[in-house]
Write a protein that holds these residues in place. Structure first.
Motif, PDB file in Angstrom:
ATOM      1  N   GLN A 281      14.641 -37.617 -11.102  1.00 30.08           N
ATOM      2  CA  GLN A 281      15.834 -38.271 -10.558  1.00 30.08           C
ATOM      3  C   GLN A 281      16.915 -37.270 -10.141  1.00 30.08           C
ATOM      4  OE1 GLN A 281      14.553 -39.035 -13.734  1.00 30.08           O
ATOM      5  NE2 GLN A 281      15.049 -41.147 -14.230  1.00 30.08           N
ATOM      6  N   ASN A 282      16.767 -36.006 -10.492  1.00 22.83           N
ATOM      7  CA  ASN A 282      17.757 -34.980 -10.167  1.00 22.83           C
ATOM      8  C   ASN A 282      17.343 -34.299  -8.853  1.00 22.83           C
ATOM      9  OD1 ASN A 282      19.616 -32.890 -10.093  1.00 22.83           O
ATOM     10  ND2 ASN A 282      19.332 -32.319 -12.247  1.00 22.83           N
ATOM     11  N   ALA A 283      17.601 -34.981  -7.751  1.00 24.79           N
ATOM     12  CA  ALA A 283      17.130 -34.536  -6.433  1.00 24.79           C
ATOM     13  C   ALA A 283      17.664 -33.158  -6.058  1.00 24.79           C
ATOM     14  CB  ALA A 283      17.512 -35.557  -5.369  1.00 24.79           C
ATOM     15  N   GLN A 284      18.898 -32.849  -6.415  1.00 24.05           N
ATOM     16  CA  GLN A 284      19.444 -31.532  -6.086  1.00 24.05           C
ATOM     17  C   GLN A 284      18.673 -30.428  -6.790  1.00 24.05           C
ATOM     18  OE1 GLN A 284      23.648 -31.583  -6.898  1.00 24.05           O
ATOM     19  NE2 GLN A 284      24.104 -32.765  -5.059  1.00 24.05           N
ATOM     20  N   ALA A 285      18.339 -30.640  -8.065  1.00 24.92           N
ATOM     21  CA  ALA A 285      17.579 -29.630  -8.800  1.00 24.92           C
ATOM     22  C   ALA A 285      16.162 -29.505  -8.251  1.00 24.92           C
ATOM     23  CB  ALA A 285      17.552 -29.971 -10.285  1.00 24.92           C
ATOM     24  N   VAL A 286      15.534 -30.627  -7.924  1.00 21.96           N
ATOM     25  CA  VAL A 286      14.185 -30.585  -7.351  1.00 21.96           C
ATOM     26  C   VAL A 286      14.205 -29.741  -6.077  1.00 21.96           C
ATOM     27  CG1 VAL A 286      12.347 -31.952  -6.300  1.00 21.96           C
ATOM     28  CG2 VAL A 286      13.477 -32.787  -8.374  1.00 21.96           C
ATOM     29  N   GLY A 287      15.162 -29.981  -5.201  1.00 19.31           N
ATOM     30  CA  GLY A 287      15.278 -29.208  -3.964  1.00 19.31           C
ATOM     31  C   GLY A 287      15.526 -27.737  -4.220  1.00 19.31           C
ATOM     32  N   PHE A 288      16.365 -27.428  -5.193  1.00 10.82           N
ATOM     33  CA  PHE A 288      16.649 -26.033  -5.545  1.00 10.82           C
ATOM     34  C   PHE A 288      15.370 -25.309  -5.954  1.00 10.82           C
ATOM     35  CE2 PHE A 288      17.530 -23.118  -9.141  1.00 10.82           C
ATOM     36  CZ  PHE A 288      18.206 -22.117  -8.451  1.00 10.82           C
ATOM     37  N   TYR A 289      14.606 -25.913  -6.846  1.00 15.82           N
ATOM     38  CA  TYR A 289      13.380 -25.261  -7.307  1.00 15.82           C
ATOM     39  C   TYR A 289      12.370 -25.105  -6.170  1.00 15.82           C
ATOM     40  CZ  TYR A 289      15.070 -25.553 -12.081  1.00 15.82           C
ATOM     41  OH  TYR A 289      15.812 -25.394 -13.230  1.00 15.82           O
ATOM     42  N   GLN A 290      12.278 -26.085  -5.305  1.00 16.19           N
ATOM     43  CA  GLN A 290      11.368 -25.956  -4.165  1.00 16.19           C
ATOM     44  C   GLN A 290      11.798 -24.805  -3.259  1.00 16.19           C
ATOM     45  OE1 GLN A 290      11.641 -29.990  -2.686  1.00 16.19           O
ATOM     46  NE2 GLN A 290       9.796 -30.616  -3.790  1.00 16.19           N
ATOM     47  N   ARG A 291      13.097 -24.686  -2.991  1.00 16.75           N
ATOM     48  CA  ARG A 291      13.600 -23.580  -2.162  1.00 16.75           C
ATOM     49  C   ARG A 291      13.360 -22.224  -2.828  1.00 16.75           C
ATOM     50  NH1 ARG A 291      17.694 -27.229  -1.821  1.00 16.75           N
ATOM     51  NH2 ARG A 291      19.104 -26.032  -3.166  1.00 16.75           N
ATOM     52  N   MET A 292      13.301 -22.221  -4.149  1.00 11.88           N
ATOM     53  CA  MET A 292      13.113 -20.976  -4.890  1.00 11.88           C
ATOM     54  C   MET A 292      11.634 -20.621  -5.089  1.00 11.88           C
ATOM     55  SD  MET A 292      16.093 -19.662  -5.388  1.00 11.88           S
ATOM     56  CE  MET A 292      15.684 -18.406  -6.590  1.00 11.88           C
ATOM     57  N   GLY A 293      10.739 -21.372  -4.471  1.00  6.70           N
ATOM     58  CA  GLY A 293       9.322 -21.010  -4.498  1.00  6.70           C
ATOM     59  C   GLY A 293       8.493 -21.679  -5.570  1.00  6.70           C
ATOM     60  N   PHE A 294       9.004 -22.745  -6.169  1.00  2.00           N
ATOM     61  CA  PHE A 294       8.232 -23.483  -7.164  1.00  2.00           C
ATOM     62  C   PHE A 294       7.420 -24.577  -6.475  1.00  2.00           C
ATOM     63  CE2 PHE A 294      11.254 -21.443  -9.843  1.00  2.00           C
ATOM     64  CZ  PHE A 294      10.707 -21.401 -11.114  1.00  2.00           C
ATOM     65  N   THR A 295       6.238 -24.827  -7.017  1.00  2.00           N
ATOM     66  CA  THR A 295       5.398 -25.913  -6.517  1.00  2.00           C
ATOM     67  C   THR A 295       5.059 -26.844  -7.681  1.00  2.00           C
ATOM     68  OG1 THR A 295       3.384 -24.609  -6.830  1.00  2.00           O
ATOM     69  CG2 THR A 295       4.394 -24.562  -4.640  1.00  2.00           C
ATOM     70  N   GLU A 296       4.835 -28.093  -7.333  1.00  6.54           N
ATOM     71  CA  GLU A 296       4.521 -29.100  -8.341  1.00  6.54           C
ATOM     72  C   GLU A 296       3.119 -28.894  -8.875  1.00  6.54           C
ATOM     73  OE1 GLU A 296       3.985 -33.926  -8.505  1.00  6.54           O
ATOM     74  OE2 GLU A 296       5.529 -33.120  -7.157  1.00  6.54           O
ATOM     75  N   THR A 297       3.000 -28.970 -10.219  1.00  7.19           N
ATOM     76  CA  THR A 297       1.686 -28.873 -10.863  1.00  7.19           C
ATOM     77  C   THR A 297       1.307 -30.162 -11.569  1.00  7.19           C
ATOM     78  OG1 THR A 297       2.637 -27.945 -12.890  1.00  7.19           O
ATOM     79  CG2 THR A 297       1.898 -26.375 -11.177  1.00  7.19           C
ATOM     80  N   GLY A 298       2.246 -31.095 -11.660  1.00  5.77           N
ATOM     81  CA  GLY A 298       1.954 -32.360 -12.321  1.00  5.77           C
ATOM     82  C   GLY A 298       3.227 -33.153 -12.549  1.00  5.77           C
ATOM     83  N   ARG A 299       3.049 -34.330 -13.138  1.00  8.05           N
ATOM     84  CA  ARG A 299       4.183 -35.211 -13.427  1.00  8.05           C
ATOM     85  C   ARG A 299       3.953 -35.906 -14.754  1.00  8.05           C
ATOM     86  NH1 ARG A 299       7.572 -37.386  -8.803  1.00  8.05           N
ATOM     87  NH2 ARG A 299       7.237 -35.874  -7.155  1.00  8.05           N
ATOM     88  N   SER A 300       5.061 -36.287 -15.375  1.00 11.53           N
ATOM     89  CA  SER A 300       5.028 -37.105 -16.586  1.00 11.53           C
ATOM     90  C   SER A 300       5.953 -38.288 -16.368  1.00 11.53           C
ATOM     91  CB  SER A 300       5.517 -36.313 -17.801  1.00 11.53           C
ATOM     92  OG  SER A 300       4.712 -35.200 -18.040  1.00 11.53           O
ATOM     93  N   LEU A 301       5.602 -39.433 -16.915  1.00  8.74           N
ATOM     94  CA  LEU A 301       6.428 -40.623 -16.769  1.00  8.74           C
ATOM     95  C   LEU A 301       7.639 -40.615 -17.693  1.00  8.74           C
ATOM     96  CD1 LEU A 301       3.684 -43.384 -16.427  1.00  8.74           C
ATOM     97  CD2 LEU A 301       5.104 -42.344 -14.632  1.00  8.74           C
TER      98      LEU A 301
END
Length: 145
Positions: A108-128
């Motif tokens: 739910q923290n869209a700004q943080a998600v975008g920051f990490y993506q810009r910094m070269g992080f990729t998704e490896t999974g999700r938890s509910l």
């Protein structure tokens, strides 16, 4: 000028205050009850944790991160200085030491998600749910260093 240094016992109150203001600015999805419960946990833990702290030229905390092994457990920036590069500076410091750094971010923290993506992080999974089983979905990330 922002300097990175290890946390000190005397930083405790300032870091808890910084955490509270950062969470209030970015985590509006938390219920009041969960926010209060998390606050109690953090206030008891944070002053004693081994953190990397970003400080200004007056040695006042501007942000901090908690690294456990090669996993970043926390990254919080004072909302008054968000967008000035402090988060990037802390994250680059961590990635230099742990090229395959992992972290989790609230979906739910869209700004943080975008920051990490810009910094070269990729998704490896999700938890509910979050690590305490609360209904806040997490995105698991790894830096592609």
């Amino acid at each position: 000028m922002t300097t990175l240094r290890p946390s000190r016992a005397t930083d405790g109150d300032a870091l808890v205050d910084l955490w509270r203001r950062a969470v209030d600015a970015t985590h509006d999805f938390l219920s009041a009850e969960d926010r209060q419960a998390i606050d109690a946990e953090v206030a008891g833990f944070l002053p004693h944790a081994s953190l990397v702290v970003a400080v200004d030229d007056q040695d006042w905390p501007q942000g901090f991160m908690l690294i456990d092994g090669s996993h970043m457990e926390a990254l919080f920036i004072d909302p008054d200085v968000r967008g000035t590069g402090i988060g990037r500076q802390l994250l680059l410091h961590a990635v230099a030491r742990h090229p395959q750094l992992t972290t989790d971010v609230n979906a739910q923290n869209a700004q943080a998600v975008g920051f990490y993506q810009r910094m070269g992080f990729t998704e490896t999974g999700r938890s509910l749910v979050d690590s305490q089983g609360r209904p806040y979905p997490l995105i698991h990330l790894r830096h592609q260093g």
